[in-house]
Scaffold this motif. Structure first.
Motif: not given
Length: 243
Positions: A81-85
């Motif tokens: 998982v990669v979550v970026e803002l």
């Protein structure tokens, strides 16, 4: 004998993100349009989030991004998982912290005086107060003979079996309040009730909290549409906080 693992779909990912709540607005980030993009490659998921302004509170921003990563990591079939803002003044710090699983304090270091538990609790209490006001105001409208001074004696069994009551029950559970049918509805976060002469003021205060929550949500939805033209198609109609 091996069992094939089901590869997650975009619908699975968005469904998982639907459980992530903006703590201040008390709405899912998917309904608010905060999910900018979803990309899948087998079990790998990459999600980009966006917020109404570049200066939204860093602790709120981190909490939503971190909760999103947790929700996706728990999704069956997801292996990475990669979550970026995006487009936030602390995007680089938050994204690096998420990638390293550093936690809130590890991400912000000396700037983080406390962890996020206290913040989360504060806003869960506000969400309960707003949900309580919605349920009791709806009851007053449905039962014109009911007096505000009588609200202190209203119990969960007096509420209709509808979405507003279900939302209240979920928010009670989130702060540890009982869901027994004979439990009082008009209570503070410590489950203390109100005498008849104090019930009207308690309802007025709860209404002020609810109006603030709803007003902020409406304002932020508008800001997002202004900042990201076309994002309105990613926003769900307001559901009167029955989710």
């Amino acid at each position: 004998m091996s069992t094939l693992t089901r590869v997650p779909t975009e619908a699975d990912v968005r469904g998982a993100l639907g459980a992530v709540i903006d703590p201040e607005l008390d709405e899912p980030i998917t309904d608010l349009g905060f999910v900018r993009s979803v990309a899948l490659d087998g079990g790998s998921v990459e999600v980009h989030l966006r917020l109404p302004t570049s200066f939204c509170s860093p602790n709120f921003a981190y909490l939503m991004a971190s909760d999103s990563k947790d929700a996706l990591t728990a999704l069956p079939g997801v292996t990475h998982v990669v979550v970026e803002l995006d487009d936030h003044h602390d995007s680089a710090i938050i994204n690096a912290g998420l990638a390293a699983d550093a936690g809130y304090r590890g991400t912000f270091k000396h700037e983080a005086e406390h962890d996020l538990d206290e913040l989360r609790t504060t806003f869960r209490r506000k969400a309960h107060t707003a949900a309580m006001e919605r349920a009791l105001t709806a009851l007053l409208r449905a039962r014109p003979a009911l007096q505000v001074t009588e609200l202190g004696g209203i119990r969960l069994w007096d509420l209709p079996d509808d979405a507003t009551t279900a939302a209240l029950l979920r928010r009670r559970a989130a702060i540890g309040l009982p869901d027994d049918a004979d439990a009082l509805v008009l209570v503070d976060h410590e489950n203390t009730g109100y005498a008849p002469d104090r019930a009207p003021m308690a309802l007025r205060r709860a209404r002020s909290t609810r109006i603030s929550v709803d007003g902020n949500a409406h304002f932020c939805r508008g800001l997002l549409r202004t900042r990201y033209p076309g994002s309105e198609k990613d926003q769900s109609p307001t559901k009167e906080h029955t989710s």
